[in-house]
Design a protein around this motif. Structure first.
Motif, short mmCIF file in Angstrom:
data_model
loop_
_atom_site.label_atom_id
_atom_site.label_comp_id
_atom_site.label_asym_id
_atom_site.label_seq_id
_atom_site.Cartn_x
_atom_site.Cartn_y
_atom_site.Cartn_z
N PHE A 201 -7.99 -3.25 4.49
CA PHE A 201 -7.47 -3.24 5.85
C PHE A 201 -7.33 -1.80 6.37
O PHE A 201 -7.56 -1.53 7.56
CB PHE A 201 -6.12 -3.95 5.92
CG PHE A 201 -6.25 -5.43 6.08
CD1 PHE A 201 -6.22 -6.01 7.34
CD2 PHE A 201 -6.41 -6.26 4.98
CE1 PHE A 201 -6.34 -7.38 7.51
CE2 PHE A 201 -6.52 -7.63 5.13
CZ PHE A 201 -6.50 -8.20 6.39
N TRP A 202 -6.96 -0.88 5.49
CA TRP A 202 -6.82 0.52 5.89
C TRP A 202 -8.18 1.09 6.30
O TRP A 202 -8.29 1.80 7.30
CB TRP A 202 -6.22 1.34 4.75
CG TRP A 202 -6.18 2.80 5.04
CD1 TRP A 202 -7.03 3.77 4.59
CD2 TRP A 202 -5.25 3.48 5.90
NE1 TRP A 202 -6.69 5.00 5.10
CE2 TRP A 202 -5.61 4.85 5.91
CE3 TRP A 202 -4.15 3.05 6.66
CZ2 TRP A 202 -4.89 5.79 6.64
CZ3 TRP A 202 -3.46 3.99 7.39
CH2 TRP A 202 -3.83 5.35 7.38
N HIS B 248 -10.71 -0.57 7.42
CA HIS B 248 -11.08 -1.17 8.71
C HIS B 248 -10.34 -0.49 9.85
O HIS B 248 -10.91 -0.24 10.92
CB HIS B 248 -10.76 -2.67 8.70
CG HIS B 248 -11.10 -3.35 9.99
ND1 HIS B 248 -10.17 -3.59 10.99
CD2 HIS B 248 -12.28 -3.83 10.47
CE1 HIS B 248 -10.75 -4.19 12.00
NE2 HIS B 248 -12.02 -4.35 11.73
N HIS B 249 -9.08 -0.16 9.62
CA HIS B 249 -8.27 0.51 10.65
C HIS B 249 -8.79 1.91 10.94
O HIS B 249 -8.86 2.34 12.10
CB HIS B 249 -6.81 0.57 10.20
CG HIS B 249 -5.91 1.30 11.16
ND1 HIS B 249 -5.62 2.66 11.01
CD2 HIS B 249 -5.26 0.90 12.28
CE1 HIS B 249 -4.83 3.03 11.99
NE2 HIS B 249 -4.58 2.00 12.77
N GLU B 250 -9.17 2.63 9.89
CA GLU B 250 -9.59 4.03 10.05
C GLU B 250 -11.05 4.17 10.45
O GLU B 250 -11.40 5.07 11.22
CB GLU B 250 -9.35 4.78 8.72
CG GLU B 250 -7.89 5.00 8.38
CD GLU B 250 -7.21 5.93 9.37
OE1 GLU B 250 -7.74 7.04 9.62
OE2 GLU B 250 -6.15 5.56 9.91
N GLY C 220 -13.24 1.34 11.24
CA GLY C 220 -13.74 0.32 12.15
C GLY C 220 -14.73 -0.66 11.57
O GLY C 220 -15.46 -1.33 12.32
N TRP D 257 -15.47 -3.62 8.12
CA TRP D 257 -14.96 -4.31 6.96
C TRP D 257 -15.84 -3.99 5.76
O TRP D 257 -17.07 -3.95 5.88
CB TRP D 257 -14.93 -5.83 7.18
CG TRP D 257 -13.92 -6.30 8.19
CD1 TRP D 257 -14.17 -6.81 9.42
CD2 TRP D 257 -12.49 -6.30 8.02
NE1 TRP D 257 -12.99 -7.13 10.06
CE2 TRP D 257 -11.94 -6.84 9.21
CE3 TRP D 257 -11.63 -5.91 7.00
CZ2 TRP D 257 -10.57 -6.99 9.41
CZ3 TRP D 257 -10.26 -6.07 7.18
CH2 TRP D 257 -9.75 -6.60 8.36
N ASP E 204 -15.74 -10.09 9.10
CA ASP E 204 -15.87 -10.01 10.56
C ASP E 204 -15.62 -11.36 11.22
O ASP E 204 -15.25 -11.43 12.40
CB ASP E 204 -17.29 -9.54 10.93
CG ASP E 204 -17.41 -8.03 10.86
OD1 ASP E 204 -16.45 -7.35 11.24
OD2 ASP E 204 -18.47 -7.54 10.41
N HIS F 274 -10.37 -14.51 11.47
CA HIS F 274 -9.37 -14.10 12.46
C HIS F 274 -8.12 -14.98 12.31
O HIS F 274 -8.20 -16.14 11.90
CB HIS F 274 -9.92 -14.23 13.88
CG HIS F 274 -11.18 -13.48 14.11
ND1 HIS F 274 -11.22 -12.11 14.28
CD2 HIS F 274 -12.48 -13.91 14.17
CE1 HIS F 274 -12.47 -11.72 14.45
NE2 HIS F 274 -13.25 -12.79 14.39
#
Length: 222
Positions: free
Chosen positions: A167-168, A170-172, A174, A176, A182, A185
């Motif tokens: 998750f980190w 993906h956050h940093e 953008g 997966w 993808d 959700h």
């Protein structure tokens, strides 16, 4: 089981783990840009690192036993038992089962044919099949599993830590680490996290059963 054979097994397992990491660097890191997080974001790579660390501990304990440092040996055995039960064995089973299950269903999801151009089959098996040397460890070393609460807590911690890292990233960055995420959700993402944790526990109990069988069976490596 004689000390010399146990020590030889650990030495060979350590060499196999080192060669697996070296081959990964040679065949993958020199041919493909790894992006944010490098190879550390992939469970296959992390498992090989954990395997190398674990067998380094085993070789260290063998050396301590040879030098007859009993107090140090007892401490190292406790550390090795927890590391094997809660981290090394569950991680190996997770990688082996998940990789080959997905590979057999649809290899393009995990190891596309284009990778065959620079990754030989023997290297792929070294990263995803030869890691079963960690299971063979149960037949060479008499592991005493710690309490399940301790083992499952440590096992769960590492499993959730890896999910947090995904998750980190993906956050940093953008993206997966695993493209199928993808399509997840809301509640599906929650179910994925729960499923990942449950699968980690299943792999732990599989490892526990293997170790128990190895301790009680007459089929021992002599």
């Amino acid at each position: 089981m004689t000390f010399s054979r146990v020590a030889l097994f650990h030495a060979l397992a350590w060499i196999e783990s080192l060669l697996a990491l070296h081959s990964y660097h040679y065949f993958v890191l020199t041919h493909r840009e790894q992006g944010y997080g490098g190879p550390w974001k992939y469970l296959t790579y992390l498992n090989m690192v954990l395997q190398l660390i674990y067998f380094s501990l085993c070789v260290g304990k063998d050396l301590v036993d040879y030098l007859k440092l009993r107090n140090v040996s007892n401490v190292m055995k406790n550390i090795n038992d927890v590391a094997y039960a809660a981290v090394a064995l569950p991680s190996t089973i997770t990688v082996f089962v998940s990789f080959w299950a997905i590979y057999l269903i649809d290899r393009e999801m995990i190891h596309p044919e284009e990778l065959d151009e620079f990754i030989p089959q023997w290297a792929n098996h070294m990263w995803h099949t030869a890691i079963l040397v960690t299971i063979a460890e149960s037949y060479f070393n008499n592991h005493k599993y710690p309490r399940r609460l301790v083992s499952l807590t440590v096992c769960s911690f590492f499993g959730l830590l890896y999910v947090a890292a995904i998750f980190w990233i993906h956050h940093e960055a953008g993206f997966w680490v695993y493209p199928f995420m993808d399509h997840l959700h809301g509640v599906w993402m929650v179910l994925f996290i729960v499923a990942e944790l449950v699968f980690t526990w299943v792999c732990y109990f599989i490892g526990e059963a293997i170790n128990s069988y190895a301790r009680n069976t007459d089929i021992k490596v002599e």
